[in-house]
Design a protein around this motif. Structure first.
Motif, PDB file in Angstrom:
ATOM      1  N   ARG A  81       0.850  -1.195   0.000  1.00 16.59           N
ATOM      2  CA  ARG A  81       0.000   0.000   0.000  1.00 16.59           C
ATOM      3  C   ARG A  81       0.885   1.243   0.000  1.00 16.59           C
ATOM      4  O   ARG A  81       1.749   1.402   0.865  1.00 16.59           O
ATOM      5  CB  ARG A  81      -0.916   0.005   1.228  1.00 16.59           C
ATOM      6  N   SER A 106       2.139   5.235   0.249  1.00 14.16           N
ATOM      7  CA  SER A 106       1.898   6.440   1.044  1.00 14.16           C
ATOM      8  C   SER A 106       2.027   7.657   0.143  1.00 14.16           C
ATOM      9  O   SER A 106       2.656   7.600  -0.914  1.00 14.16           O
ATOM     10  CB  SER A 106       2.893   6.540   2.199  1.00 14.16           C
ATOM     11  N   GLN A 125       0.842  12.254  -0.163  1.00 13.18           N
ATOM     12  CA  GLN A 125       0.105  13.414   0.335  1.00 13.18           C
ATOM     13  C   GLN A 125      -1.372  13.278  -0.029  1.00 13.18           C
ATOM     14  O   GLN A 125      -1.713  12.953  -1.162  1.00 13.18           O
ATOM     15  CB  GLN A 125       0.628  14.708  -0.296  1.00 13.18           C
ATOM     16  N   THR A 126      -2.229  13.549   0.946  1.00 14.57           N
ATOM     17  CA  THR A 126      -3.667  13.576   0.697  1.00 14.57           C
ATOM     18  C   THR A 126      -4.270  14.791   1.392  1.00 14.57           C
ATOM     19  O   THR A 126      -3.738  15.268   2.406  1.00 14.57           O
ATOM     20  CB  THR A 126      -4.367  12.302   1.213  1.00 14.57           C
ATOM     21  N   PHE A 142       0.628  13.512   5.160  1.00 14.43           N
ATOM     22  CA  PHE A 142       1.321  12.418   4.479  1.00 14.43           C
ATOM     23  C   PHE A 142       1.081  11.130   5.240  1.00 14.43           C
ATOM     24  O   PHE A 142       1.223  11.071   6.469  1.00 14.43           O
ATOM     25  CB  PHE A 142       2.826  12.698   4.404  1.00 14.43           C
ATOM     26  N   GLY A 143       0.714  10.079   4.520  1.00 19.77           N
ATOM     27  CA  GLY A 143       0.496   8.785   5.152  1.00 19.77           C
ATOM     28  C   GLY A 143      -0.022   7.767   4.156  1.00 19.77           C
ATOM     29  O   GLY A 143      -0.161   8.056   2.961  1.00 19.77           O
ATOM     30  N   PRO A 144      -0.318   6.538   4.625  1.00 20.11           N
ATOM     31  CA  PRO A 144      -0.797   5.491   3.718  1.00 20.11           C
ATOM     32  C   PRO A 144      -2.106   5.884   3.037  1.00 20.11           C
ATOM     33  O   PRO A 144      -2.974   6.514   3.635  1.00 20.11           O
ATOM     34  CB  PRO A 144      -1.009   4.293   4.656  1.00 20.11           C
ATOM     35  N   SER A 145      -2.225   5.498   1.780  1.00 14.41           N
ATOM     36  CA  SER A 145      -3.448   5.760   1.029  1.00 14.41           C
ATOM     37  C   SER A 145      -4.631   5.041   1.675  1.00 14.41           C
ATOM     38  O   SER A 145      -4.538   3.862   2.017  1.00 14.41           O
ATOM     39  CB  SER A 145      -3.292   5.293  -0.417  1.00 14.41           C
ATOM     40  N   LYS A 146      -5.741   5.758   1.831  1.00 18.73           N
ATOM     41  CA  LYS A 146      -6.967   5.159   2.366  1.00 18.73           C
ATOM     42  C   LYS A 146      -7.959   4.821   1.258  1.00 18.73           C
ATOM     43  O   LYS A 146      -9.024   4.262   1.531  1.00 18.73           O
ATOM     44  CB  LYS A 146      -7.615   6.121   3.370  1.00 18.73           C
ATOM     45  N   SER A 163       1.224  -0.929   4.475  1.00 16.83           N
ATOM     46  CA  SER A 163       2.157   0.111   4.030  1.00 16.83           C
ATOM     47  C   SER A 163       3.511  -0.049   4.717  1.00 16.83           C
ATOM     48  O   SER A 163       3.653  -0.777   5.674  1.00 16.83           O
ATOM     49  CB  SER A 163       1.581   1.483   4.352  1.00 16.83           C
TER      50      SER A 163
END
Length: 429
Positions: free
Chosen positions: A180, A182, A184-185, A195-199, A429
């Protein structure tokens, strides 16, 4: 041997009704067995080792360039030769595996077989460049409505095949675990990105187009010649991080939301094998513009392929409960707005030089009706969410989900030919 669609092989598994790989198919791939990587042809549940065939003189009737290409560890040299050479090799392999082959040939060829279960499949070619198109109007319309309800298609869509240059280094063969990503979202209600793992992790059901002979830089490929530059087709999953994509894609389009992994099936089905399944493209809506002259084909009644594609999903709970993967959607290649012939021609229309082993992709393949969505993002238009047999609901992929694509061409009076599988399991991730 004359081409035929009703061929029988002396290899029993090639005659099974449910096989993807009857004698009418003969797709190419690259495999490792006994610590050696070689080119092979799938037949039933076996692989015919072409390097060994060449070494034992079983291909001696073919041009030297074909024999040499069969001893390589990637398909690029064979791809570069062209359709006449591919057809000659296909004809010779058909002779070796046909039920009419004499006892001596059968014994010799049998020694060149490797069970598929004992082989490790590799990427079939060195992929120098990769381009992803957006050729399904049904996909483009559904996704466009999510962001522009009153104007889902941009003005250029019906005039030119839309595409972007992808990342070749992260293309992996079916069965590779997908981590999985990561990135920017920025949720709509947030003031700043994080910034983090895609949801919002998604799959995309696509067909890959492997290029054969290339073109000289500065010279285009006329649409009448486009298919002479196509070695064959494979399945493709262009994994997508939708939440990353929605934040980054303006103004330059896909970037980190797409370049982390793309899975392809290991077997390449030739255009010659698919020839009996050619059909007309789905009709365009009344009032749509006529394609510009360089994209207009004189063979429009055969520019599409009647190829059914399917998506299967299996969650961790389903595996634990010994449940089979669930078919969640399916589409057909004939429903694309732009044909694969048009994609190749448009790509080279400005003089871009394509090379043997380059990979083009159709983009997500979707149909007009519910159940034909080529990705989870499109399913947002459904009244009910996607529900698995365990009762689990999926808006996007969860860790432990395994996505598998299958495809086959089949019609009355003709054998069923398939593509094998393109699968990937989503890891954390």
């Amino acid at each position: 041997m004359a081409a035929s669609t009703n061929l029988k092989s002396w290899i029993a598994s090639a005659n099974d009704r449910g096989t993807d790989f009857p004698l009418a198919n003969l797709p190419y791939g690259v495999f490792t067995h006994a610590n050696t990587t070689r080119i092979g042809v799938a037949i039933g549940d076996q692989i015919l080792d072409l390097q060994s065939c060449a070494g034992e003189g079983l291909l001696a009737s073919l041009p030297a360039a074909v024999v040499d290409a069969c001893t390589a560890t990637a398909l690029n040299p064979l791809m570069a030769l062209g359709a006449e050479f591919w057809s000659a090799l296909r004809g010779r392999v058909t002779e070796l595996l046909h039920e009419s082959a004499g006892p001596e040939i059968q014994r010799s060829a049998a020694a060149m077989l490797v069970p598929q279960r004992d082989a490790m499949m590799r990427l079939p070619a060195y992929i120098g460049d990769y381009t992803d198109f957006y050729a399904s109007i049904h996909h483009a319309t559904r996704v466009g409505k999510l962001f522009r309800p009153d104007n889902p298609l941009l003005p250029n869509y019906k005039y030119a095949p839309i595409g972007y240059h992808g990342r070749a280094s992260s293309i992996v063969v079916s069965g590779t675990e997908i981590r999985r990503p990561s990135g920017q979202t920025k949720p709509q209600q947030a003031t700043e990105p994080t910034f983090g793992p895609s949801k919002s992790f998604d799959y995309e059901l696509e067909a890959g187009i492997f290029i054969g002979p290339g073109n000289v830089m500065g010279e285009s490929i006329p649409i009448a010649e486009a298919e002479r530059h196509i070695f064959g087709l494979c399945l493709m999953n262009d994994w997508s991080a939708r939440d990353v994509q929605s934040w980054e894609y303006q103004p330059l389009g896909p970037f980190l939301a797409k370049n982390f992994a793309t899975s392809i099936s290991p077997w390449i089905v030739s255009m010659e094998a698919l020839a009996p399944y050619r059909v007309a493209m789905s009709p365009r809506e009344e009032g749509d513009p006529v394609a510009l002259a360089y994209l207009t084909s004189a063979t429009a009644d055969r520019d599409a392929i009647d190829l059914t594609l399917e998506v299967y999903l299996q969650s961790t709970q389903m595996r634990e409960q010994k449940m089979q993967a669930e078919r969640v959607s399916g589409g057909n290649l004939r429903d694309l707005y732009w044909s694969i012939r048009q994609l190749v021609t448009h790509h080279a229309s400005n003089g871009c030089n394509l090379r043997a082993g380059d990979l083009l992709a159709t983009g997500t393949i979707s149909g007009p009706e519910e159940g034909s969505e080529g990705c989870l993002l499109e399913m947002k238009h459904r009244r009910e969410p996607l529900r698995l047999p365990t009762g689990e609901v999926r808006a996007f992929l969860e860790d432990g989900d395994e996505v598998t694509f299958r495809a086959f061409a089949q019609c009355e009076g003709l054998p069923r030919i398939g593509f094998g599988v393109c699968s990937g399991l989503v890891a954390g991730s």
